[in-house]
Write a protein that holds these residues in place. Structure first.
Motif, PDB file in Angstrom:
ATOM      1  N   MET A 101       7.041   0.564  -7.553  1.00 31.14           N
ATOM      2  CA  MET A 101       5.901  -0.321  -7.914  1.00 31.14           C
ATOM      3  C   MET A 101       6.440  -1.420  -8.707  1.00 31.14           C
ATOM      4  SD  MET A 101       2.827   0.980 -10.047  1.00 31.14           S
ATOM      5  CE  MET A 101       2.375   2.233  -9.011  1.00 31.14           C
ATOM      6  N   PHE A 102       7.313  -1.143  -9.809  1.00 31.58           N
ATOM      7  CA  PHE A 102       7.480  -2.140 -10.906  1.00 31.58           C
ATOM      8  C   PHE A 102       9.144  -2.492 -10.596  1.00 31.58           C
ATOM      9  CE2 PHE A 102       4.312   0.495 -12.627  1.00 31.58           C
ATOM     10  CZ  PHE A 102       3.440  -0.595 -12.731  1.00 31.58           C
ATOM     11  N   TYR A 160       5.179 -11.097 -11.468  1.00 29.70           N
ATOM     12  CA  TYR A 160       3.716 -11.136 -11.382  1.00 29.70           C
ATOM     13  C   TYR A 160       3.234 -11.554 -12.827  1.00 29.70           C
ATOM     14  CZ  TYR A 160       3.209  -8.851  -7.010  1.00 29.70           C
ATOM     15  OH  TYR A 160       3.277  -8.571  -5.705  1.00 29.70           O
ATOM     16  N   LEU A 186      -0.568  -5.573 -15.878  1.00 27.70           N
ATOM     17  CA  LEU A 186      -0.274  -5.383 -14.592  1.00 27.70           C
ATOM     18  C   LEU A 186      -0.981  -4.204 -13.725  1.00 27.70           C
ATOM     19  CD1 LEU A 186       1.677  -6.580 -12.253  1.00 27.70           C
ATOM     20  CD2 LEU A 186       3.414  -4.885 -13.147  1.00 27.70           C
ATOM     21  N   LYS A 187      -0.967  -3.274 -14.284  1.00 24.07           N
ATOM     22  CA  LYS A 187      -1.819  -2.109 -13.891  1.00 24.07           C
ATOM     23  C   LYS A 187      -3.062  -2.534 -13.431  1.00 24.07           C
ATOM     24  CE  LYS A 187      -1.618   2.260 -12.350  1.00 24.07           C
ATOM     25  NZ  LYS A 187      -0.863   2.544 -11.178  1.00 24.07           N
ATOM     26  N   GLU A 207      -3.598  -4.611 -10.594  1.00 18.56           N
ATOM     27  CA  GLU A 207      -3.303  -3.498  -9.491  1.00 18.56           C
ATOM     28  C   GLU A 207      -4.574  -2.829  -9.220  1.00 18.56           C
ATOM     29  OE1 GLU A 207      -0.958   0.438  -8.610  1.00 18.56           O
ATOM     30  OE2 GLU A 207       0.345  -1.155  -9.520  1.00 18.56           O
ATOM     31  N   GLU A 208      -5.204  -2.213 -10.142  1.00 19.32           N
ATOM     32  CA  GLU A 208      -6.551  -1.593  -9.663  1.00 19.32           C
ATOM     33  C   GLU A 208      -7.521  -2.365  -9.275  1.00 19.32           C
ATOM     34  OE1 GLU A 208      -7.181   1.599 -10.058  1.00 19.32           O
ATOM     35  OE2 GLU A 208      -5.053   1.880 -10.432  1.00 19.32           O
ATOM     36  N   LEU A 265      -7.099  -5.113  -7.496  1.00 17.99           N
ATOM     37  CA  LEU A 265      -6.472  -5.346  -6.189  1.00 17.99           C
ATOM     38  C   LEU A 265      -6.792  -4.154  -5.425  1.00 17.99           C
ATOM     39  CD1 LEU A 265      -5.223  -7.301  -4.090  1.00 17.99           C
ATOM     40  CD2 LEU A 265      -2.898  -6.265  -4.736  1.00 17.99           C
ATOM     41  N   LYS A 266      -6.778  -3.188  -5.795  1.00 23.85           N
ATOM     42  CA  LYS A 266      -7.250  -1.800  -5.012  1.00 23.85           C
ATOM     43  C   LYS A 266      -8.675  -1.677  -4.922  1.00 23.85           C
ATOM     44  CE  LYS A 266      -3.554   1.430  -6.382  1.00 23.85           C
ATOM     45  NZ  LYS A 266      -3.413   2.792  -7.043  1.00 23.85           N
TER      46      LYS A 266
END
Length: 362
Positions: free
Chosen positions: A1-2, A35, A179-180, A183-184, A186-187
């Motif tokens: 992931m990272f 990112y 970043l998380k 990501e959320e 984006l989900k």
């Protein structure tokens, strides 16, 4: 992931007995953007050279280490076997609201983090001390006092002394909450797009007025049915249905009433045929039914059932009652070689029946 965060490099001087030669390991610190996250990489490479040529004449070990501990944006920490802090970077002290790294010496994660989070970190570090195996790419999350969750990625290693005994652990971590969150987001966006795509797919196959499949989907399904009939010798029947004198309804009562008649007609049609059958609105007042795995005799039975139902059960639109009759042409895939021929045959039979009824009315 990272992306991997390369561990803090210790500078190793391997003095050979009776030799002035030394293996020196250089340390270079550089940044890589991933990112929008600035990640510090420490790159190590080695070269065999004499002490006289050593770069460490001009770059002492303690200066290199102090530079990294003072300037790294990642949090760097060293702990003893009881997971108490021995050495911390400035970034670590700032993250935990300490005035200086020295203020953290002797303390542990239990002094700064929620107990559940600190206990997990302690257990991980004890595993490292027992096994000597580092824990890499470890995603950690903690939440306290109703505050938003914070996410960290950590890399933890065993800490050795000069005799190769494990005396604790050391590691690097970085907060990756932003970043998380991306990501959320984006989900969530992907999930929303999936819903939109599902709706678009539905709109692309459905007729909005009747809620039956549309002409485009009819072309797809009849092609699939035709291929199955050839491959597996499973024939199917096609019914082409036309509402008789529908134009008179539109002319006499208007298109709004006409639309209501179409809607009710589709609902009634759906209640008469099997759930496994395909229903389509392929034109203004023209409909189609595909009966999977059926003979032409079955097609005729279903056609009569539809006609009888509409003759005995009129459609009620507002205060108006409509006795709707239909003309139906029936054809079976066993009678033709192509879908075009099948549709033409069913359509011709429908018009033959329609003309017969028009003649009877006269």
């Amino acid at each position: 992931m990272f992306p991997p965060i390369v561990a803090l490099a210790t500078i190793i001087l391997d003095y050979h007995k009776n030799s002035m030669k030394t293996n020196f390991f250089y340390v270079a610190v550089c940044n890589l953007f991933y990112y929008n996250v600035d990640i510090v990489y420490i790159i190590i490479w080695g070269k065999h050279m004499s002490k006289e040529d050593s770069v460490f004449k001009h770059l002492p070990t303690d200066l290199v280490v102090q530079t990294i501990m003072d300037n790294s944006v990642d949090t760097i920490y060293f702990k003893d076997r009881e997971s108490r802090f021995l050495l911390n970077s400035k970034a670590h002290a700032q993250q935990l609201n300490e005035e200086c790294p020295e203020c953290m010496i002797g303390k542990s994660d239990f002094d700064y983090f929620p107990s559940e989070f600190a206990l997990k970190a302690y257990e991980d570090e004890q595993k490292i001390i027992e096994s000597g195996i580092p824990i890499l790419d470890n995603l950690e999350v903690w939440e306290e006092n109703g505050q938003p969750m914070r996410w960290f990625v950590s890399y933890k290693y065993p800490l050795y002394d000069h005799d190769n005994n494990i005396i604790g652990t050391w590691g690097i971590s970085r907060e990756v909450t932003k970043l998380k969150q991306v990501e959320e987001q984006l989900k969530n966006t992907i999930a929303e797009l999936a819903i939109v795509n599902k709706k678009l797919k539905r709109l692309s196959t459905k007729d909005q007025l009747s809620e039956l499949y549309n002409r485009h989907h009819f072309n797809d399904i009849i092609k699939i049915q035709h291929e199955n009939s050839i491959r597996h010798n499973l024939h199917f029947s096609l019914l082409i249905i036309d509402i008789n004198d529908f134009k008179e309804i539109n002319d006499s009562f208007g298109h709004i009433i006409g639309d209501d008649v179409i809607t009710l007609f589709a609902q009634r049609l759906r209640s008469v045929v099997r759930v496994s059958d395909y229903l389509f609105r392929i034109g203004g007042d023209e409909f189609a039914v595909i009966l999977s795995n059926s003979s032409i005799d079955v097609g005729h039975v279903v056609a009569k059932k539809i006609q009888d139902d509409f003759l005995t059960h009129p459609l009620q639109v507002e205060s108006k009652t409509f006795f709707v009759s239909v003309s139906i042409g029936v054809a079976n895939s066993a009678e033709t070689n192509t879908t075009k021929q099948l549709y033409k045959l069913a359509d011709e039979r429908m018009y033959t029946q329609k003309q017969f009824k028009d003649t009877q009315k006269k």
